[in-house]
Design a protein around this motif. Structure first.
Motif, PDB file in Angstrom:
ATOM      1  N   VAL A  47     113.582 -88.425  82.277  1.00 40.19           N
ATOM      2  CA  VAL A  47     112.917 -89.658  82.133  1.00 40.19           C
ATOM      3  C   VAL A  47     112.182 -90.274  83.179  1.00 40.19           C
ATOM      4  CG1 VAL A  47     114.450 -90.278  80.167  1.00 40.19           C
ATOM      5  CG2 VAL A  47     115.002 -90.988  82.626  1.00 40.19           C
ATOM      6  N   THR A  48     112.530 -89.633  84.464  1.00 41.63           N
ATOM      7  CA  THR A  48     111.693 -90.070  85.542  1.00 41.63           C
ATOM      8  C   THR A  48     110.379 -89.467  85.759  1.00 41.63           C
ATOM      9  OG1 THR A  48     112.740 -88.601  86.927  1.00 41.63           O
ATOM     10  CG2 THR A  48     114.076 -90.782  86.626  1.00 41.63           C
ATOM     11  N   THR A  49     110.281 -88.279  85.221  1.00 41.74           N
ATOM     12  CA  THR A  49     108.958 -87.519  84.956  1.00 41.74           C
ATOM     13  C   THR A  49     107.908 -88.077  84.147  1.00 41.74           C
ATOM     14  OG1 THR A  49     110.409 -85.587  85.344  1.00 41.74           O
ATOM     15  CG2 THR A  49     108.054 -85.351  84.994  1.00 41.74           C
ATOM     16  N   PRO A  50     106.705 -88.482  84.960  1.00 40.49           N
ATOM     17  CA  PRO A  50     105.334 -89.130  84.143  1.00 40.49           C
ATOM     18  C   PRO A  50     105.068 -88.058  83.042  1.00 40.49           C
ATOM     19  CG  PRO A  50     104.847 -88.850  86.670  1.00 40.49           C
ATOM     20  CD  PRO A  50     106.316 -88.069  86.367  1.00 40.49           C
ATOM     21  N   THR A  51     104.585 -88.545  82.043  1.00 41.01           N
ATOM     22  CA  THR A  51     104.140 -87.759  80.974  1.00 41.01           C
ATOM     23  C   THR A  51     102.909 -86.935  81.393  1.00 41.01           C
ATOM     24  OG1 THR A  51     104.334 -89.841  79.303  1.00 41.01           O
ATOM     25  CG2 THR A  51     102.466 -87.961  78.715  1.00 41.01           C
ATOM     26  N   GLY A  52     103.023 -85.552  80.923  1.00 36.87           N
ATOM     27  CA  GLY A  52     102.371 -84.556  81.311  1.00 36.87           C
ATOM     28  C   GLY A  52     100.799 -84.794  80.630  1.00 36.87           C
ATOM     29  N   THR A  53      99.722 -85.094  81.734  1.00 35.42           N
ATOM     30  CA  THR A  53      98.548 -85.415  81.288  1.00 35.42           C
ATOM     31  C   THR A  53      97.661 -84.188  80.811  1.00 35.42           C
ATOM     32  OG1 THR A  53      97.721 -85.167  83.766  1.00 35.42           O
ATOM     33  CG2 THR A  53      98.377 -87.542  82.921  1.00 35.42           C
ATOM     34  N   GLY A  54      98.091 -82.994  81.241  1.00 32.84           N
ATOM     35  CA  GLY A  54      97.485 -81.783  80.525  1.00 32.84           C
ATOM     36  C   GLY A  54      97.817 -81.398  79.054  1.00 32.84           C
ATOM     37  N   ASP A  55      98.862 -82.119  78.520  1.00 32.65           N
ATOM     38  CA  ASP A  55      99.350 -81.729  77.292  1.00 32.65           C
ATOM     39  C   ASP A  55      98.193 -82.737  76.280  1.00 32.65           C
ATOM     40  OD1 ASP A  55     101.508 -80.577  77.930  1.00 32.65           O
ATOM     41  OD2 ASP A  55     102.816 -82.368  78.229  1.00 32.65           O
ATOM     42  N   PRO A  56      98.226 -82.128  74.841  1.00 31.57           N
ATOM     43  CA  PRO A  56      97.538 -82.921  74.019  1.00 31.57           C
ATOM     44  C   PRO A  56      98.209 -84.369  73.832  1.00 31.57           C
ATOM     45  CG  PRO A  56      98.325 -80.599  73.093  1.00 31.57           C
ATOM     46  CD  PRO A  56      98.917 -80.776  74.565  1.00 31.57           C
ATOM     47  N   VAL A  57      97.207 -85.273  73.811  1.00 29.61           N
ATOM     48  CA  VAL A  57      97.579 -86.557  73.605  1.00 29.61           C
ATOM     49  C   VAL A  57      98.846 -87.023  72.555  1.00 29.61           C
ATOM     50  CG1 VAL A  57      96.596 -88.963  73.346  1.00 29.61           C
ATOM     51  CG2 VAL A  57      95.177 -87.125  74.145  1.00 29.61           C
ATOM     52  N   ILE A  58      98.795 -86.186  71.504  1.00 30.15           N
ATOM     53  CA  ILE A  58      99.794 -86.609  70.553  1.00 30.15           C
ATOM     54  C   ILE A  58     101.270 -86.235  71.117  1.00 30.15           C
ATOM     55  CG2 ILE A  58     100.923 -85.650  68.430  1.00 30.15           C
ATOM     56  CD1 ILE A  58      98.247 -85.699  67.214  1.00 30.15           C
ATOM     57  N   VAL A  59     101.290 -84.921  72.051  1.00 35.90           N
ATOM     58  CA  VAL A  59     102.501 -84.692  72.529  1.00 35.90           C
ATOM     59  C   VAL A  59     102.630 -85.662  73.881  1.00 35.90           C
ATOM     60  CG1 VAL A  59     103.314 -82.835  74.208  1.00 35.90           C
ATOM     61  CG2 VAL A  59     102.014 -82.317  72.201  1.00 35.90           C
TER      62      VAL A  59
END
Length: 693
Positions: A158-170
Motif C-alpha cells: 500500500v506504500t507503493t504508488p500506482t503504476g502509471t504504465g498500467d492501463p488506467v482501469i488497472v
C-alpha cells in the motif's frame, strides 16, 4: 425519457448488460479528481454507519441509458449514452472490495453479495461477454475483464504508488484495492473487521444512488449526448466528433466495429490524447489536429469553442460518403503527425519542420497540410523554403505574429484556387504592411549589427539560429563534427567585460555605452560545448581565443580574429548576416513599408571613424547618440514636462528601440548636464529630467 433514482443494488442487482458503444472515449478518470474523492465519500459514510449515525443516500450523478434491441429470451441490454466513466469506476470499486474481502477471509456472504453486482448469472447465454454487468468500449475490455475476473488479485504494497504504465482501469483497481486494504488493517487492529465489512457492503449497495435516465424510442440519443457534454464538461471536442461519426455510421447500417478497428483506431492511441501546447494553452493533440484539418478543408478560421459544431456542419455539408470521410480524416491525421513529429529527418523539409516547432508557429499548419497532401516533396520544395525564410526572418526581426491567422488563410485560399505551389513565394512578396512584410537582406544585416538578440529571442530560437548558421558556414573541407550533447550559447565578449576588456578611452561614456550595446548582438554570440564554456567564459581574449580554436571544431569559431573589440564584433555580425541570408533566401522584390521598425531604411545613417578590421567581414555599426535619443523622447512634450529615466528608456526614437538603451547611460548623460533643452530634476527619486527649451 424517464428519470429515476436507483441504488447500486437496484441498478446492478438485476441481470442485464450496460453496453458502452465502441465510439465513446476510453476510460480516463484519475486518482486526484475522481478515485480519491469517491473513496473518501465511501469511507466517511461507512464511518457514520459504524458510529451508529443515520446514513442518508449519497448522490453520485446521472447516467443516460438507451434500450438496445435484443432477441427473444436473451438478456436485456441497454446502451450507455452518458455516464460510462462513472459506471466503470463503480464496477472496479466493487471488484476491489470483493477481492480484499476474500483475502481478509471475512464471511463469504460479503464477497457473494458484491459478485452479484458485478456479474450476471444466466446459464442459457451463449455470449461469453454477457457475464459482465457493464461492458466497456473495446480499448478497455481486456483490462476490465482482468479486474472483474479477479486476475489481478495479488498482494499489494500500500506504500507503493500506482503504476502509471498500467492501463488506467488497472490503475483504478490498484488504487481502490490499496485503500481498502489500509482501511481493513485498521479495523482488524480495532477488532471490528467483520462489522466493518458488513457496513461497507451495505453502504455500497444501498446508500450510493444514481439518477438513471432511460430514453424512449422517439428520443434522439445523439442530441441528448451533445446537450449533456458539449458545454462545461471534461469531454473534449474530439470525443463529441467521434460519437457523431459513429452514431451516423450506426444509423447508416455501416460495420461500426470493423470501421473503428480498421480505421479510427489510429486516433485512439495515448499520443493523440496527450496535451500539447498551443501558445499559452494546452489542448489534446487530436483536438488541435481537428482544428487544423477543418481549417485546411474549409479555408476558414475554426474557433476552439466551435470545433465540434463546425465539424458537424462540415459532415452535413460535405456530401461525402461517411466511410470515405473517415478515411480521409485519418489519412490527414497521419500527415499531421509527420508534420509535428519530435524527430524530423535531416532533409530541407525536415529542418523546416524542426524550426517550425522551435518557433512555435501553428497557424501555418493548414497550409502545410495542403502542401503535404497535394504535392510531392520536390514540387513543394520552393514553397516550403519560402515559408521558412519568411517565418525565420520575421522572427529574427521581431515582427508581429498577430496577423498570421488571416494571412495564412488568404494564402490557403489562393493555393486552392490556383492549385500551384509557386503562388506561395509571390503571395509572401506582395505583403507590404508591417504585419506581413518579408524582411530583406539589409534588414537582417541591420538587426545583426544592432539588436540584442540574446535578450530578444528565447534560448531555443537563438540556439536554432546559431546552429543553422554553423551549418551554413561549413565549407566541407574539414570533417563534419558529430556532437551528442547540447551546445550552450556563449558571449565572446563577456557580459561582465570590464575586468579583462578595458576600453581605449576608459573615461568615455559614449564608448562604454557603445560597447555595452554590442554585448548581446549576434556578432558577439557563438556555440560551445558545456565543458568548454565555463573554462573560457570570462577570461581575457588572449587566453580565451586559443582555447576556443584548440577545442572547438565549429565553423562559427574558426575565423575569430586576434583582436576582439567593438569593430570586430560588428564585422562578425555582417559575416553571420551574410550566412543567414544565404541560408534563408529571399527573392528580390517587394518594397518595405515606410513604417517598418528596425530596418536600415527607416533609421538615420550615423557615421563612425574608419578602423582596421578583419578583411571581408563587412562594415562596423556606427555609434548612436544618447543625447539625441533624450531630445527626441521629449520632442512632442511641452516645455516644463518631466520624464523619469525609466520613461526615457521606454521611448522608441531614431537612435534606440524602446527599452534598448541602458538607464545608466541616460542617468550619466543627465549628470553631465550637456543635453540642450533638458535638465535633471534636482533631488528627484526616481531620477527624472525636465524639458526647459
Amino acid at each position: 425519457m424517464e428519470a429515476n433514482p436507483m441504488s447500486l443494488y437496484a441498478l446492478f442487482g438485476q441481470d442485464q448488460r450496460l453496453v458502452v458503444p465502441v465510439f465513446q472515449r476510453p476510460y480516463v478518470w484519475n486518482e486526484n479528481r475522481n478515485w480519491r474523492p469517491l473513496w473518501e465519500d465511501v469511507a466517511a459514510l461507512v464511518q457514520r454507519k459504524l458510529s451508529g449515525e443515520e446514513v442518508h443516500p449519497h448522490f453520485l450523478g446521472a447516467v443516460v441509458l438507451d434500450q438496445l434491441a435484443t432477441s427473444t429470451g436473451s438478456m436485456p441490454a441497454r446502451q450507455v449514452i452518458d455516464g460510462q466513466q462513472r459506471l466503470t469506476t463503480l464496477q472496479v470499486l466493487l471488484a476491489a472490495v470483493r477481492d480484499v474481502a476474500r483475502e481478509m477471509e471475512v464471511a463469504e456472504k460479503y464477497g457473494r453479495a458484491l459478485t452479484k453486482l458485478i456479474v450476471n448469472d444466466d446459464d442459457m447465454s451463449d455470449d461469453p461477454c454477457a457475464v459482465y454487468k457493464v461492458w466497456p468500449t473495446n480499448l478497455d475490455r481486456r483490462p476490465f475483464r482482468a479486474v472483474m475476473d479477479g486476475d489481478l488479485q495479488r498482494a499489494v504494497d500500500v506504500t507503493t504508488p500506482t503504476g502509471t504504465g498500467d492501463p488506467v482501469i488497472v490503475q483504478a483497481y490498484q488504487f481502490f484495492r490499496a485503500r481498502t486494504i489500509e482501511w481493513a488493517h485498521e479495523l482488524r487492529y480495532e477488532g471490528k473487521l467483520e462489522e466493518g465489512f458488513n457496513s461497507l457492503v451495505r453502504v455500497l449497495r444501498e446508500k450510493f444512488e444514481l439518477i438513471v435516465i432511460d430514453l424512449k424510442p422517439d428520443d434522439n440519443a445523439q442530441v441528448i449526448f451533445e446537450a449533456l457534454n458539449d458545454r462545461g464538461t471534461p469531454l473534449q471536442a474530439s470525443d463529441l466528433v467521434k460519437n457523431l461519426v459513429f452514431q451516423r455510421a450506426e444509423e447508416q447500417g455501416l460495420p461500426v466495429e470493423a470501421l473503428h478497428r480498421e480505421v479510427w483506431s489510429y486516433l485512439e492511441t495515448p499520443d493523440w490524447r496527450k496535451e500539447v501546447r498551443q501558445g499559452r494553452l494546452k489542448r489534446p493533440r487530436l483536438d488541435v489536429f481537428l482544428t487544423q484539418y477543418l481549417t485546411c478543408e474549409l479555408a476558414e478560421e475554426v474557433l476552439t469553442p466551435e470545433l465540434f459544431l463546425t465539424f458537424r456542419q462540415y459532415v452535413n455539408d460535405s456530401g461525402t460518403d461517411l466511410v470515405a470521410l473517415i478515411r480521409h480524416l485519418v489519412d490527414r491525421a497521419a500527415v499531421y503527425r509527420r508534420l509535428t513529429a519530435d524527430i524530423q529527418p535531416p532533409t530541407p523539409e525536415g529542418r523546416f519542420l524542426h524550426a517550425l516547432a522551435v518557433l512555435d508557429i501553428n497557424t501555418v499548419m493548414p497550409v502545410m497540410l495542403w502542401l503535404m497532401t497535394r504535392y510531392t516533396e520536390a514540387d513543394r520544395a520552393d514553397a516550403v523554403a519560402a515559408l521558412e525564410s519568411y517565418l525565420v526572418r520575421r522572427t529574427v526581426c521581431r515582427q508581429t505574429t498577430k496577423n498570421y491567422n488571416r494571412l495564412f488563410l488568404e494564402l490557403l485560399k489562393e493555393l486552392k484556387t490556383k492549385d500551384d505551389p509557386a503562388v506561395v513565394e509571390g503571395f509572401l512578396l506582395r505583403q507590404d504592411a508591417d504585419s506581413g512584410f518579408w524582411p530583406r537582406d539589409e534588414d537582417i544585416r541591420y538587426v545583426f549589427r544592432t539588436q540584442p538578440l540574446f535578450k530578444q529571442l528565447t534560448r531555443g530560437r537563438l540556439r536554432l539560429l546559431l546552429g543553422e548558421l554553423e551549418d551554413a558556414l561549413y565549407e566541407g573541407k574539414a570533417e563534419r563534427m558529430v556532437y551528442d550533447g547540447e551546445l550552450t550559447i556563449e558571449h565572446l565578449l563577456p557580459q561582465a567585460w570590464e575586468v579583462h576588456w578595458p576600453l581605449p578611452d576608459p573615461g568615455s561614456l559614449e564608448a562604454h555605452e557603445r560597447r555595452q550595446s554590442l554585448v548581446h548582438t549576434a556578432g558577439n554570440l557563438t556555440l560551445l560545448s558545456r565543458k568548454l564554456n565555463p573554462s573560457v567564459s570570462n577570461g581575457p581574449w588572449e587566453r580565451k581565443r586559443p582555447e576556443i580554436l584548440l577545442h572547438s571544431a565549429l565553423a562559427l569559431n574558426r575565423r575569430l580574429p586576434e583582436q576582439w573589440d567593438d569593430e570586430a564584433i560588428v564585422a562578425r555580425a555582417d559575416h553571420l548576416a551574410a550566412a543567414f541570408c544565404g541560408r534563408w533566401l529571399r527573392p528580390a522584390g517587394g518594397a518595405a513599408p515606410a513604417s517598418m521598425v528596425g530596418t536600415m531604411a527607416s533609421r538615420p545613417a550615423p557615421t563612425t571613424p574608419s578602423v582596421s578590421r578583419p578583411a571581408g567581414l563587412g562594415v562596423p555599426k556606427p555609434r548612436r547618440d544618447v543625447g539625441l535619443h533624450m531630445q527626441e523622447a521629449f520632442a512632442s512634450l511641452p516645455v516644463g514636462a518631466v520624464l523619469t529615466v525609466a520613461e526615457i528608456v521606454a521611448v522608441r526614437t531614431s537612435q534606440y528601440e524602446a527599452g534598448e538603451i541602458s538607464a545608466g547611460a541616460v542617468a550619466a548623460r543627465l549628470a553631465s548636464d550637456n543635453v540642450p533643452g533638458i535638465r535633471a530634476v534636482s533631488g528627484s527619486s526616481p531620477r527624472a529630467a525636465r524639458k526647459i527649451g
